[in-house]
Design an enzyme around this catalytic site. Sequence first.
Site, PDB file in Angstrom:
ATOM      1  N   HIS A  82      84.126  52.750  24.063  1.00 46.18           N
ATOM      2  CA  HIS A  82      84.506  51.465  23.452  1.00 46.18           C
ATOM      3  C   HIS A  82      85.068  51.667  22.049  1.00 46.18           C
ATOM      4  O   HIS A  82      84.735  52.634  21.360  1.00 46.18           O
ATOM      5  CB  HIS A  82      83.351  50.450  23.459  1.00 46.18           C
ATOM      6  CG  HIS A  82      82.242  50.702  22.498  1.00 46.18           C
ATOM      7  ND1 HIS A  82      80.961  50.219  22.696  1.00 46.18           N
ATOM      8  CD2 HIS A  82      82.182  51.361  21.308  1.00 46.18           C
ATOM      9  CE1 HIS A  82      80.201  50.556  21.693  1.00 46.18           C
ATOM     10  NE2 HIS A  82      80.903  51.251  20.840  1.00 46.18           N
ATOM     11  N   ASN A  85      80.653  55.468  25.435  1.00 49.18           N
ATOM     12  CA  ASN A  85      81.252  54.950  26.672  1.00 49.18           C
ATOM     13  C   ASN A  85      82.737  54.637  26.499  1.00 49.18           C
ATOM     14  O   ASN A  85      83.343  54.012  27.367  1.00 49.18           O
ATOM     15  CB  ASN A  85      80.503  53.690  27.142  1.00 49.18           C
ATOM     16  CG  ASN A  85      80.651  52.520  26.174  1.00 49.18           C
ATOM     17  OD1 ASN A  85      81.234  52.662  25.101  1.00 49.18           O
ATOM     18  ND2 ASN A  85      80.127  51.367  26.541  1.00 49.18           N
ATOM     19  N   ASP A 132      83.717  43.746  14.090  1.00 49.77           N
ATOM     20  CA  ASP A 132      82.823  43.008  14.986  1.00 49.77           C
ATOM     21  C   ASP A 132      81.546  42.552  14.280  1.00 49.77           C
ATOM     22  O   ASP A 132      81.252  42.975  13.158  1.00 49.77           O
ATOM     23  CB  ASP A 132      82.479  43.856  16.224  1.00 49.77           C
ATOM     24  CG  ASP A 132      82.184  45.316  15.886  1.00 49.77           C
ATOM     25  OD1 ASP A 132      81.792  45.598  14.731  1.00 49.77           O
ATOM     26  OD2 ASP A 132      82.342  46.171  16.764  1.00 49.77           O
ATOM     27  N   GLU A 134      84.071  46.844  25.446  1.00 47.51           N
ATOM     28  CA  GLU A 134      83.386  47.707  26.405  1.00 47.51           C
ATOM     29  C   GLU A 134      84.310  48.023  27.576  1.00 47.51           C
ATOM     30  O   GLU A 134      85.326  47.338  27.774  1.00 47.51           O
ATOM     31  CB  GLU A 134      82.123  46.981  26.908  1.00 47.51           C
ATOM     32  CG  GLU A 134      81.153  46.560  25.811  1.00 47.51           C
ATOM     33  CD  GLU A 134      80.373  47.732  25.204  1.00 47.51           C
ATOM     34  OE1 GLU A 134      80.833  48.889  25.261  1.00 47.51           O
ATOM     35  OE2 GLU A 134      79.285  47.470  24.644  1.00 47.51           O
TER      36      GLU A 134
HETATM   37  P1  PGA Z   1      78.286  55.195  15.869  1.00 47.01           P
HETATM   38  O1  PGA Z   1      78.978  54.004  16.678  1.00 47.01           O
HETATM   39  O2  PGA Z   1      79.184  55.513  14.732  1.00 47.01           O
HETATM   40  O3  PGA Z   1      76.949  54.641  15.441  1.00 47.01           O
HETATM   41  O4  PGA Z   1      78.181  56.339  16.827  1.00 47.01           O
HETATM   42  C1  PGA Z   1      80.321  54.071  16.997  1.00 47.01           C
HETATM   43  C2  PGA Z   1      80.677  52.959  17.949  1.00 47.01           C
HETATM   44  O5  PGA Z   1      79.839  52.579  18.786  1.00 47.01           O
HETATM   45  O6  PGA Z   1      81.813  52.473  17.878  1.00 47.01           O
END
Ligand code: PGA
Length: 260
Positions: free
Chosen positions: A138, A136, A67, A143
Amino acid sequence: MKLLILARPEDAVATCVTVIAKALVEKPNAVLGLATGGTMEPVYDGLVQRAKAGEISLARATSFNLDEYVGLSPEHPQSYHRFMQDRLFRPLALDPARTHLSRGDAADPVAEAARYDAAIAAAGGIDLQLLGIGGNGHIGFNEPSSSLASPTRVKTLARATRDANARFFGASEPIPRFAITMGIATILRSRHAVLLATGAQKAEAVAAMVEGPLSARCPASALQMHPRATVVLDAEAAAGLELRQYYETVHPEGQETSLD
Ligand code: PGA
């Protein structure tokens, strides 16, 4: 799903690095799907170390990142282009022609998303897709409520995601509202999905992903439909799993087991 549960976060990271390293040894021209985020920083450090030690090479690999924020140019300090340049591409002097991210600053982000899926397909598809998970649920920036059949597209970021990522932005800097993300269908087409999660703040999402219903409420639960998904966890991220004892029987201390 293969669940590898390690005691400490650094052990989980090392296991994840080993899974990627093995894939590169088996197929030096592998197509890798790459992820960003705090969890991945030590993974790239580990890959750089192993490459510099001559144990692996990424020189013949091709990569596609999950992304990118809409509106950020590749040079923007908080762009995922920059994250990847700083963490992996520049340290290993990888050929820019082989490292791909969608362009957040494309004039037409919708068309850019479609182009990106076509480029992945043209490269032969993704051999190993590295994934983190949001608190959450994702994966990528898919999302909750994301279609489980979604292609790469523009998504609106959830408030929880913008809050979680605010730490990377300056106090006066706007946090992007949109991103181009590989879709769930794009991720499910990868030949091997490897998800790494560490820390207590991921425990609930991990439990929903592994043991909850297949549901757009937790987009990561789509990995239940993946024919080859490996989930690497530390003890804290595994804390919400009801069947943890079973997973630890199958793979004691996160070790691979065989039938011999
Ligand atoms: P993080 O993000 O490794 O900074 O916890 C993971 C994500 O949001 O996919």
